[in-house]
Design a protein around this motif. Structure first.
Motif, PDB file in Angstrom:
ATOM      1  N   GLY A  94       0.533  -0.987  -0.091  1.00 35.76           N
ATOM      2  CA  GLY A  94       0.088  -0.056  -0.198  1.00 35.76           C
ATOM      3  C   GLY A  94       0.998   1.220  -0.151  1.00 35.76           C
ATOM      4  N   SER A  95       1.585   1.174   0.418  1.00 41.16           N
ATOM      5  CA  SER A  95       3.499   2.646   0.654  1.00 41.16           C
ATOM      6  C   SER A  95       3.558   2.681  -0.370  1.00 41.16           C
ATOM      7  N   ILE A  96       3.968   1.678  -1.101  1.00 37.96           N
ATOM      8  CA  ILE A  96       5.074   1.476  -2.561  1.00 37.96           C
ATOM      9  C   ILE A  96       3.226   1.737  -3.642  1.00 37.96           C
ATOM     10  N   LEU A  97       2.260   1.617  -3.565  1.00 36.12           N
ATOM     11  CA  LEU A  97       1.486   2.301  -4.443  1.00 36.12           C
ATOM     12  C   LEU A  97       0.825   3.514  -4.311  1.00 36.12           C
ATOM     13  N   SER A  98       0.675   4.326  -3.071  1.00 29.63           N
ATOM     14  CA  SER A  98       1.042   5.703  -2.671  1.00 29.63           C
ATOM     15  C   SER A  98       1.843   6.411  -3.470  1.00 29.63           C
ATOM     16  N   ALA A  99       3.432   5.598  -2.869  1.00 30.16           N
ATOM     17  CA  ALA A  99       3.964   6.818  -3.021  1.00 30.16           C
ATOM     18  C   ALA A  99       3.840   6.388  -4.546  1.00 30.16           C
ATOM     19  N   THR A 100       3.856   5.559  -5.523  1.00 28.08           N
ATOM     20  CA  THR A 100       4.474   5.259  -6.761  1.00 28.08           C
ATOM     21  C   THR A 100       3.182   6.327  -7.503  1.00 28.08           C
ATOM     22  N   ILE A 101       1.932   6.484  -6.633  1.00 26.96           N
ATOM     23  CA  ILE A 101       1.199   7.505  -7.414  1.00 26.96           C
ATOM     24  C   ILE A 101       1.370   8.878  -7.131  1.00 26.96           C
TER      25      ILE A 101
END
Length: 403
Positions: A391-398
């Protein structure tokens, strides 16, 4: 190229979650698609529009004012503490006094707003709206919004009356929301270390990311009679001033807990590094983590020359906590050692509770509510951490797509 890598990272994250899924046939792809679109729209609005910029500055201004008021209280009891000047002549920062003690004031405000039923009512209706547009259960939606404002334990305690309805998958979702969020009481402390705009955008992004990944890993279908949100007993205070006192005491406990964890983690990190350097001179755990996570950082959009530093900060956060990583990031920002894009991506990644110690906090909280369900959380603890980290990776990527 950066956008293509970001889209690939999103596909990889969702693909890993799909492979981890408990029930792939019942995944609500419509809800997941809606939430990803909401993430993209929120980030674009906050980063790329004048109105969004004004709103971010306005909210940042409120936090700046609250931090200023909080420092007045800190200075009243610690005004005589001597500060050793730094090389540039500025007074040195004492982290416990200048950052952690501000948590007391923010916790007091949250406690008062909770007692007055202002915050719970807002959270309930935002959660209901989120449930309506995504089709997710109301309890899970309420908990996701609630987790933006309150810590892991407090967020889970707010839905304790519904715990008897929670299946293992539902328990995973509420636990993931708790781990993937941060508490508003410590947002002011974060803002003393990393740029405010990235902390603010991380709050809604992490809420959606936690729900997206948890909905893939542990999809649920809930009967209406088992999906009721109750906010009648959100505060134990009997008066306004008792609420203030409770908030101050809770904030003091949080500040001391964070301080104790920082002492333990930073000291342990130094110990591990000294052992590593006995074998490999000049090598640190942070560097090892940097190399391990560099491929992920590359997909997230980090420039090639900063992959090891970014991966190091991300790994440090996972094995210790976000405060330790932010303390390492802060001087890099001040020295101009990282690009704005890297600072933004890493800052968003760090703004969550996704780390090993959170497994124990969540499992312990659930254990106090329901011993059987506490054992269940302990059983899927590592899966919970992997999901929250995704989830942290998804947020940071977006976030990186718009930087």
């Amino acid at each position: 190229m950066g956008i293509l890598l970001g889209l690939l990272a999103i596909v990889v994250v969702l693909g890993i979650a799909f492979l981890m899924s408990n029930d792939r046939k019942n995944i609500n792809y419509v809800a997941i698609g809606i939430m990803i679109l909401l993430q993209l729209a929120t980030t674009w609005f906050m980063f790329n529009t004048k109105i969004g910029e004004i709103i971010v500055k306005f909210i940042s201004g409120i936090f700046d004012a609250l931090i200023k008021y909080g420092k007045e209280g800190v200075n009243f009891i610690l005004g005589g503490v001597a500060r050793v000047p730094m090389d540039n002549g500025d007074p040195s920062q004492i982290f416990f006094f200048d950052v952690l003690l501000l948590i007391i004031f923010f916790a007091t405000i949250l406690s008062v707003l909770t007692y007055l039923k202002i915050l719970p009512t807002i959270i309930k209706y935002i959660g209901a709206f989120l449930s309506w547009i995504t089709g997710l259960p109301k309890v899970e939606s309420f908990n996701a919004v609630n987790s933006i404002f309150f810590g892991q334990s407090e967020a889970l305690l707010a839905i304790k009356s519904q715990f008897h309805h929670l299946s293992e998958n539902r328990l995973y979702i509420v636990s993931a929301s708790a781990m993937g969020s941060v508490s508003a009481s410590i947002v002011g402390a974060y803002m003393q270390m990393i740029p405010e705009q990235y902390v603010l955008v991380a709050l809604p992004l992490n809420m959606f990311s936690a729900l997206i990944l948890a909905s893939i890993i542990a999809p649920v279908k809930v009967p209406k009679e088992e999906d009721v949100v109750d906010i009648k007993e959100v505060s134990n205070a009997k008066s306004f001033f008792e609420a203030m006192g409770n908030g101050a005491l809770d904030g003091g406990k949080i500040a001391l807990i964070v301080a104790a964890m920082l002492v333990a983690f930073i000291a342990s990190l130094e110990l591990v590094n000294s052992v590593i350097q006995m074998i490999f001179a000049g090598v640190t755990l942070q560097q090892i983590l940097g190399y391990i996570l560099a491929p992920i950082a590359f997909l997230m959009g980090i420039p090639s020359g900063e992959l090891i530093q970014a991966g190091s900060l991300m790994g440090t956060k996972i094995v210790t906590n976000e405060f330790v990583a932010m303390l390492q990031l802060s001087p890099m920002i001040a020295d101009g050692a990282l690009s704005d894009k890297t600072i933004g991506i890493v800052s968003v990644f760090l703004t969550s509770f996704a780390n090993f110690s959170s497994i124990g906090i969540i499992a312990g909280t659930v254990q106090g509510i329901d011993s059987k369900k506490g054992a269940t959380v302990s059983k899927f603890g590592l899966k919970l951490l992997i999901g929250a980290t995704l989830g942290s990776i998804l947020s940071a990527t977006i976030a990186g797509l718009f930087l």
